[in-house]
Design a protein around this motif. Structure first.
Motif, PDB file in Angstrom:
ATOM      1  N   THR A  40      23.992 -24.161  79.288  1.00 44.16           N
ATOM      2  CA  THR A  40      24.091 -22.915  78.538  1.00 44.16           C
ATOM      3  C   THR A  40      23.520 -21.760  79.359  1.00 44.16           C
ATOM      4  OG1 THR A  40      21.926 -23.207  77.500  1.00 44.16           O
ATOM      5  CG2 THR A  40      23.826 -24.184  76.369  1.00 44.16           C
ATOM      6  N   ALA A  41      23.807 -20.549  78.923  1.00 41.44           N
ATOM      7  CA  ALA A  41      23.277 -19.368  79.613  1.00 41.44           C
ATOM      8  C   ALA A  41      21.758 -19.388  79.629  1.00 41.44           C
ATOM      9  CB  ALA A  41      23.791 -18.096  78.932  1.00 41.44           C
ATOM     10  N   GLU A  42      21.159 -19.900  78.539  1.00 39.90           N
ATOM     11  CA  GLU A  42      19.696 -19.935  78.439  1.00 39.90           C
ATOM     12  C   GLU A  42      19.074 -20.889  79.453  1.00 39.90           C
ATOM     13  OE1 GLU A  42      21.512 -18.712  74.605  1.00 39.90           O
ATOM     14  OE2 GLU A  42      21.806 -20.417  75.934  1.00 39.90           O
ATOM     15  N   ARG A  43      19.811 -21.919  79.854  1.00 38.24           N
ATOM     16  CA  ARG A  43      19.273 -22.941  80.770  1.00 38.24           C
ATOM     17  C   ARG A  43      19.760 -22.788  82.200  1.00 38.24           C
ATOM     18  NH1 ARG A  43      20.538 -28.222  76.979  1.00 38.24           N
ATOM     19  NH2 ARG A  43      18.609 -28.233  75.748  1.00 38.24           N
ATOM     20  N   GLU A  44      20.689 -21.894  82.445  1.00 33.49           N
ATOM     21  CA  GLU A  44      21.427 -21.858  83.705  1.00 33.49           C
ATOM     22  C   GLU A  44      20.521 -21.885  84.934  1.00 33.49           C
ATOM     23  OE1 GLU A  44      24.369 -21.974  86.395  1.00 33.49           O
ATOM     24  OE2 GLU A  44      24.671 -22.112  84.223  1.00 33.49           O
ATOM     25  N   THR A  45      19.475 -21.095  84.939  1.00 32.76           N
ATOM     26  CA  THR A  45      18.652 -20.974  86.138  1.00 32.76           C
ATOM     27  C   THR A  45      17.507 -21.987  86.189  1.00 32.76           C
ATOM     28  OG1 THR A  45      17.229 -19.304  85.078  1.00 32.76           O
ATOM     29  CG2 THR A  45      19.160 -18.511  86.292  1.00 32.76           C
ATOM     30  N   GLN A  46      17.389 -22.819  85.168  1.00 33.65           N
ATOM     31  CA  GLN A  46      16.258 -23.756  85.111  1.00 33.65           C
ATOM     32  C   GLN A  46      16.481 -25.018  85.929  1.00 33.65           C
ATOM     33  OE1 GLN A  46      15.117 -24.616  81.067  1.00 33.65           O
ATOM     34  NE2 GLN A  46      15.273 -22.479  80.435  1.00 33.65           N
ATOM     35  N   PHE A  47      17.748 -25.406  86.121  1.00 30.66           N
ATOM     36  CA  PHE A  47      18.061 -26.678  86.755  1.00 30.66           C
ATOM     37  C   PHE A  47      19.209 -26.514  87.736  1.00 30.66           C
ATOM     38  CE2 PHE A  47      17.111 -27.528  82.138  1.00 30.66           C
ATOM     39  CZ  PHE A  47      15.783 -27.880  82.331  1.00 30.66           C
ATOM     40  N   ARG A  48      19.508 -27.591  88.454  1.00 31.59           N
ATOM     41  CA  ARG A  48      20.747 -27.687  89.221  1.00 31.59           C
ATOM     42  C   ARG A  48      21.710 -28.556  88.399  1.00 31.59           C
ATOM     43  NH1 ARG A  48      20.371 -25.599  94.328  1.00 31.59           N
ATOM     44  NH2 ARG A  48      18.275 -25.427  95.220  1.00 31.59           N
ATOM     45  N   TRP A  49      23.005 -28.274  88.527  1.00 28.15           N
ATOM     46  CA  TRP A  49      23.969 -28.866  87.608  1.00 28.15           C
ATOM     47  C   TRP A  49      25.080 -29.601  88.336  1.00 28.15           C
ATOM     48  CZ3 TRP A  49      22.564 -28.350  82.588  1.00 28.15           C
ATOM     49  CH2 TRP A  49      21.668 -27.318  82.274  1.00 28.15           C
ATOM     50  N   VAL A  50      25.493 -30.736  87.763  1.00 23.87           N
ATOM     51  CA  VAL A  50      26.685 -31.457  88.214  1.00 23.87           C
ATOM     52  C   VAL A  50      27.522 -31.742  86.971  1.00 23.87           C
ATOM     53  CG1 VAL A  50      27.587 -33.588  89.203  1.00 23.87           C
ATOM     54  CG2 VAL A  50      25.596 -32.472  90.247  1.00 23.87           C
ATOM     55  N   GLY A  51      28.765 -31.320  87.000  1.00 24.67           N
ATOM     56  CA  GLY A  51      29.599 -31.523  85.827  1.00 24.67           C
ATOM     57  C   GLY A  51      30.887 -30.725  85.926  1.00 24.67           C
ATOM     58  N   PRO A  52      31.581 -30.591  84.797  1.00 25.36           N
ATOM     59  CA  PRO A  52      31.176 -31.089  83.481  1.00 25.36           C
ATOM     60  C   PRO A  52      31.505 -32.570  83.272  1.00 25.36           C
ATOM     61  CG  PRO A  52      33.259 -29.936  83.304  1.00 25.36           C
ATOM     62  CD  PRO A  52      32.824 -29.779  84.730  1.00 25.36           C
TER      63      PRO A  52
END
Length: 221
Positions: A70-82
């Motif tokens: 989500t926009a609220e979490r975007e900068t908190q982690f690194r992402w692999v998906g969807p």
């Protein structure tokens, strides 16, 4: 590959335990990703969501799934998906015939949610108070008793909880859809960009493969 700690929660059909072993769509997709990367299978622990979420923020080798990006979490982690698309919403008992014409209308209702979940965070960021429930089952019971008028969660979690309680999904209605976001594998921010790239490349290959479509059919998604 770095030694990573893989954590998930009990969230059928994405992740759940059978005879003590993790399974589910997101688990099976992860195993196919490892195969494409040429990596051996790793242990996957099923833990409460709050513990997994805390571990991801504090442990640089942690991976948790399935996590709403989500926009609220975007900068908190690194992402692999969807992995798959999901939906975050506010739900009420169909029999109560509650209505909401806008997000602001939700502020007139007493709403419960689970700590640190995407749906709860969205409402809190919008300035709408959320009463924290220890389990979604408890929130549903609070709604039955009239202590709250509504609850906020994601559709996968709600369906699984209602099924475990022996209740039909038709008892519930959507009061307001917060967002339709996709679920991802979330990595600690200190994970190397190269490892994230390899994971993403492997996942992209899995999602294009017949195996992915077969898994969607198998888990009824």
């Amino acid at each position: 590959m770095e030694d990573l700690v893989y954590l998930t929660e009990d969230l059928p059909p994405l992740s759940f335990a059978v005879n003590g072993e993790a399974t589910g769509l997101a688990v099976d997709v992860l195993r196919l990703v490892w195969q494409r990367m040429g990596e051996k299978a790793q242990p996957i622990r099923i833990v409460p969501w709050v513990r997994a979420y805390y571990t991801l923020r504090e442990e640089k080798h942690a991976v948790i799934f399935s996590t709403y990006r989500t926009a609220e979490r975007e900068t908190q982690f690194r992402w692999v998906g969807p992995i798959i698309e999901g939906e975050l919403a506010v739900y009420a008992l169909r029999a109560r015939a509650l209505r909401a014409e806008s997000l602001k209308d939700l502020a007139t209702y007493r709403i419960a949610g689970l700590r640190d979940t995407a749906a709860t965070i969205k409402l809190e960021r919008a300035g709408i108070p959320v009463m924290i429930a220890s389990k979604l089952e408890n929130a549903l019971k609070m709604m039955d008793s009239g202590r709250i008028e509504a609850l906020t969660t994601d559709r996968f979690r709600l369906r699984a909880t209602l099924r475990d309680m022996g209740r039909p999904f038709s008892d519930i209605t959507e009061l307001w859809v917060l967002s339709r976001d996709s679920l991802f594998y979330a990595f600690n921010k200190e994970t190397s960009p190269e490892l994230i790239r390899r994971f993403q490349e492997a996942l992209d290959g899995v999602r294009r493969s017949p195996e992915y479509k077969n898994l969607l059919n198998y888990y009824g998604i």
